[in-house]
Design a protein around this motif. Structure first.
Motif, PDB file in Angstrom:
ATOM      1  N   ASP A 111       0.827  -1.210   0.000  1.00  0.00           N
ATOM      2  CA  ASP A 111       0.000   0.000   0.000  1.00  0.00           C
ATOM      3  C   ASP A 111       0.860   1.259   0.000  1.00  0.00           C
ATOM      4  OD1 ASP A 111      -2.327  -1.488  -0.036  1.00  0.00           O
ATOM      5  OD2 ASP A 111      -2.628  -1.382   2.133  1.00  0.00           O
ATOM      6  N   HIS A 112       1.928   1.257   0.787  1.00  0.00           N
ATOM      7  CA  HIS A 112       2.802   2.431   0.847  1.00  0.00           C
ATOM      8  C   HIS A 112       3.524   2.639  -0.485  1.00  0.00           C
ATOM      9  CE1 HIS A 112       5.008   5.636   2.738  1.00  0.00           C
ATOM     10  NE2 HIS A 112       6.145   5.094   2.349  1.00  0.00           N
ATOM     11  N   ILE A 113       3.964   1.568  -1.099  1.00  0.00           N
ATOM     12  CA  ILE A 113       4.635   1.661  -2.395  1.00  0.00           C
ATOM     13  C   ILE A 113       3.665   2.197  -3.451  1.00  0.00           C
ATOM     14  CG2 ILE A 113       5.728   0.332  -4.262  1.00  0.00           C
ATOM     15  CD1 ILE A 113       6.863  -1.498  -1.989  1.00  0.00           C
ATOM     16  N   VAL A 114       2.429   1.719  -3.426  1.00  0.00           N
ATOM     17  CA  VAL A 114       1.406   2.225  -4.352  1.00  0.00           C
ATOM     18  C   VAL A 114       1.194   3.722  -4.125  1.00  0.00           C
ATOM     19  CG1 VAL A 114      -1.057   2.143  -4.945  1.00  0.00           C
ATOM     20  CG2 VAL A 114       0.236   0.006  -4.692  1.00  0.00           C
ATOM     21  N   ASP A 115       1.115   4.137  -2.867  1.00  0.00           N
ATOM     22  CA  ASP A 115       0.941   5.561  -2.550  1.00  0.00           C
ATOM     23  C   ASP A 115       2.096   6.397  -3.106  1.00  0.00           C
ATOM     24  OD1 ASP A 115      -1.419   4.992  -1.230  1.00  0.00           O
ATOM     25  OD2 ASP A 115      -0.537   5.107   0.784  1.00  0.00           O
ATOM     26  N   ALA A 138       4.103   5.627  -5.603  1.00  0.00           N
ATOM     27  CA  ALA A 138       4.024   5.613  -7.071  1.00  0.00           C
ATOM     28  C   ALA A 138       2.958   6.593  -7.561  1.00  0.00           C
ATOM     29  CB  ALA A 138       3.724   4.205  -7.570  1.00  0.00           C
ATOM     30  N   GLU A 139       1.800   6.591  -6.932  1.00  0.00           N
ATOM     31  CA  GLU A 139       0.726   7.490  -7.353  1.00  0.00           C
ATOM     32  C   GLU A 139       1.084   8.947  -7.068  1.00  0.00           C
ATOM     33  OE1 GLU A 139      -2.756   5.833  -5.469  1.00  0.00           O
ATOM     34  OE2 GLU A 139      -3.021   4.371  -7.089  1.00  0.00           O
ATOM     35  N   GLU A 140       1.724   9.198  -5.943  1.00  0.00           N
ATOM     36  CA  GLU A 140       2.140  10.551  -5.580  1.00  0.00           C
ATOM     37  C   GLU A 140       3.098  11.141  -6.617  1.00  0.00           C
ATOM     38  OE1 GLU A 140       4.908  12.405  -2.065  1.00  0.00           O
ATOM     39  OE2 GLU A 140       3.423  10.881  -1.494  1.00  0.00           O
ATOM     40  N   HIS A 141       3.894  10.277  -7.246  1.00  0.00           N
ATOM     41  CA  HIS A 141       4.879  10.730  -8.230  1.00  0.00           C
ATOM     42  C   HIS A 141       4.456  10.414  -9.668  1.00  0.00           C
ATOM     43  CE1 HIS A 141       7.789  12.054  -5.262  1.00  0.00           C
ATOM     44  NE2 HIS A 141       7.345  11.040  -4.530  1.00  0.00           N
ATOM     45  N   ASP A 142       3.163  10.146  -9.859  1.00  0.00           N
ATOM     46  CA  ASP A 142       2.580   9.905 -11.190  1.00  0.00           C
ATOM     47  C   ASP A 142       3.290   8.807 -11.965  1.00  0.00           C
ATOM     48  OD1 ASP A 142       0.616  11.895 -10.862  1.00  0.00           O
ATOM     49  OD2 ASP A 142       2.053  13.448 -11.440  1.00  0.00           O
ATOM     50  N   CYS A 143       3.594   7.717 -11.294  1.00  0.00           N
ATOM     51  CA  CYS A 143       4.255   6.584 -11.948  1.00  0.00           C
ATOM     52  C   CYS A 143       3.214   5.586 -12.441  1.00  0.00           C
ATOM     53  CB  CYS A 143       5.227   5.903 -10.985  1.00  0.00           C
ATOM     54  SG  CYS A 143       6.600   6.962 -10.496  1.00  0.00           S
ATOM     55  N   ASP A 144       3.413   5.126 -13.658  1.00  0.00           N
ATOM     56  CA  ASP A 144       2.521   4.140 -14.266  1.00  0.00           C
ATOM     57  C   ASP A 144       3.092   2.728 -14.197  1.00  0.00           C
ATOM     58  OD1 ASP A 144       2.528   6.773 -16.021  1.00  0.00           O
ATOM     59  OD2 ASP A 144       0.497   5.951 -16.029  1.00  0.00           O
ATOM     60  N   HIS A 145       4.322   2.635 -13.736  1.00  0.00           N
ATOM     61  CA  HIS A 145       5.028   1.351 -13.749  1.00  0.00           C
ATOM     62  C   HIS A 145       5.869   1.263 -12.479  1.00  0.00           C
ATOM     63  CE1 HIS A 145       6.666  -1.751 -16.772  1.00  0.00           C
ATOM     64  NE2 HIS A 145       7.124  -2.103 -15.591  1.00  0.00           N
ATOM     65  N   VAL A 146       5.883   0.101 -11.860  1.00  0.00           N
ATOM     66  CA  VAL A 146       6.706  -0.134 -10.675  1.00  0.00           C
ATOM     67  C   VAL A 146       7.646  -1.297 -10.958  1.00  0.00           C
ATOM     68  CG1 VAL A 146       6.723  -0.850  -8.249  1.00  0.00           C
ATOM     69  CG2 VAL A 146       4.975   0.728  -9.062  1.00  0.00           C
ATOM     70  N   PHE A 147       8.911  -1.099 -10.631  1.00  0.00           N
ATOM     71  CA  PHE A 147       9.917  -2.157 -10.712  1.00  0.00           C
ATOM     72  C   PHE A 147      10.314  -2.502  -9.282  1.00  0.00           C
ATOM     73  CE2 PHE A 147      10.103  -0.257 -14.820  1.00  0.00           C
ATOM     74  CZ  PHE A 147      10.519  -1.255 -15.690  1.00  0.00           C
ATOM     75  N   THR A 148      10.280  -3.777  -8.945  1.00  0.00           N
ATOM     76  CA  THR A 148      10.596  -4.192  -7.584  1.00  0.00           C
ATOM     77  C   THR A 148      11.233  -5.575  -7.578  1.00  0.00           C
ATOM     78  OG1 THR A 148       9.704  -4.395  -5.338  1.00  0.00           O
ATOM     79  CG2 THR A 148       8.334  -5.223  -7.123  1.00  0.00           C
ATOM     80  N   ILE A 194       1.371  -6.313  -7.027  1.00  0.00           N
ATOM     81  CA  ILE A 194       0.867  -6.697  -8.351  1.00  0.00           C
ATOM     82  C   ILE A 194      -0.649  -6.615  -8.387  1.00  0.00           C
ATOM     83  CG2 ILE A 194       0.614  -8.647  -9.943  1.00  0.00           C
ATOM     84  CD1 ILE A 194       3.501  -9.474  -9.078  1.00  0.00           C
ATOM     85  N   LEU A 195      -1.295  -7.064  -7.322  1.00  0.00           N
ATOM     86  CA  LEU A 195      -2.762  -7.064  -7.283  1.00  0.00           C
ATOM     87  C   LEU A 195      -3.358  -5.674  -7.061  1.00  0.00           C
ATOM     88  CD1 LEU A 195      -3.319 -10.295  -5.161  1.00  0.00           C
ATOM     89  CD2 LEU A 195      -3.668 -10.020  -7.627  1.00  0.00           C
ATOM     90  N   ASN A 196      -2.657  -4.785  -6.363  1.00  0.00           N
ATOM     91  CA  ASN A 196      -3.231  -3.503  -5.978  1.00  0.00           C
ATOM     92  C   ASN A 196      -2.788  -2.301  -6.809  1.00  0.00           C
ATOM     93  OD1 ASN A 196      -4.659  -4.719  -3.882  1.00  0.00           O
ATOM     94  ND2 ASN A 196      -2.980  -4.448  -2.447  1.00  0.00           N
ATOM     95  N   PHE A 197      -1.674  -2.405  -7.510  1.00  0.00           N
ATOM     96  CA  PHE A 197      -1.197  -1.261  -8.282  1.00  0.00           C
ATOM     97  C   PHE A 197      -1.969  -1.169  -9.590  1.00  0.00           C
ATOM     98  CE2 PHE A 197       1.879   0.868 -11.178  1.00  0.00           C
ATOM     99  CZ  PHE A 197       1.875   2.086 -10.528  1.00  0.00           C
ATOM    100  N   PRO A 198      -2.502   0.008  -9.920  1.00  0.00           N
ATOM    101  CA  PRO A 198      -3.326   0.132 -11.127  1.00  0.00           C
ATOM    102  C   PRO A 198      -2.535   0.205 -12.434  1.00  0.00           C
ATOM    103  CG  PRO A 198      -3.213   2.243  -9.996  1.00  0.00           C
ATOM    104  CD  PRO A 198      -2.486   1.245  -9.137  1.00  0.00           C
ATOM    105  N   GLY A 199      -1.211   0.051 -12.376  1.00  0.00           N
ATOM    106  CA  GLY A 199      -0.388   0.081 -13.589  1.00  0.00           C
ATOM    107  C   GLY A 199       0.378  -1.217 -13.727  1.00  0.00           C
ATOM    108  N   TYR A 200       1.498  -1.129 -14.409  1.00  0.00           N
ATOM    109  CA  TYR A 200       2.340  -2.296 -14.644  1.00  0.00           C
ATOM    110  C   TYR A 200       3.309  -2.499 -13.497  1.00  0.00           C
ATOM    111  CZ  TYR A 200       0.606  -1.768 -19.380  1.00  0.00           C
ATOM    112  OH  TYR A 200      -0.194  -1.642 -20.477  1.00  0.00           O
ATOM    113  N   VAL A 201       3.596  -3.764 -13.187  1.00  0.00           N
ATOM    114  CA  VAL A 201       4.572  -4.104 -12.163  1.00  0.00           C
ATOM    115  C   VAL A 201       5.546  -5.109 -12.772  1.00  0.00           C
ATOM    116  CG1 VAL A 201       4.971  -5.120  -9.886  1.00  0.00           C
ATOM    117  CG2 VAL A 201       2.926  -3.739 -10.282  1.00  0.00           C
TER     118      VAL A 201
END
Length: 151
Positions: free
Chosen positions: A102-106, A108-118, A139-146
């Motif tokens: 949840d914090h990682i999603v927050d 990413a969204e705060e910085h307008d990221c559409d993709h997360v690499f982890t 993967i389940l909660n992020f609205p973009g690509y992971v």
């Protein structure tokens, strides 16, 4: 914007992850946001070490210097891994009780990221069911690509 958040944890595995993210960023003409979290425990250990150094040097180190360790880690890692890549990047660091999806999603969204690499940890399906898995929740909660790379 198709910026990407890169969650930095382990130095060796993150170098490869950063290079993969940089290839994405070049192709998408986007920037990277390097997220370098410190757990509360890591932060407190760093602050204690800086206090000891300060006593020897007869100087005080504040909370900013302790958090600066996360910035330094990210900057050194990016300078090494991305030296030959023409990619723009910024660093975000903070102190968290634990790294959660949840914090990682927050972030990413705060910085307008559409993709997360982890990084991901190899676990059995039973281990994931019993203990949960931050990467799986991301993967389940992020609205973009992971994109995950096993550490």
């Amino acid at each position: 914007m198709e910026d990407a958040l890169v969650v930095l944890e382990d130095r060796d595995a993150c170098a490869d992850l950063l290079r993969e993210a940089a290839m994405y960023a070049k192709g998408a003409d986007s920037e990277l946001v390097l997220y370098s979290p410190l757990t509360t425990e890591q932060y407190e250990e760093t602050a204690e070490t800086l206090d000891e150094i300060g006593r020897v040097e007869n100087r005080e180190y504040g909370d900013d210097q302790a958090l600066g360790v996360a910035f330094t880690f990210a900057r050194e890692l990016a300078n090494d891994a991305l030296a030959d890549m023409d990619v723009e990047w910024t660093i975000v660091a903070d102190v968290v009780e634990e790294r959660t999806a949840d914090h990682i999603v927050d972030i990413a969204e705060e910085h307008d990221c559409d993709h997360v690499f982890t990084l991901g940890n190899p676990r059995s399906p039973t281990g994931k069911a019993v203990f949960g898995d931050t990467t799986q929740r991301l993967i389940l909660n992020f609205p973009g690509y992971v994109t995950t790379r096993m550490s």
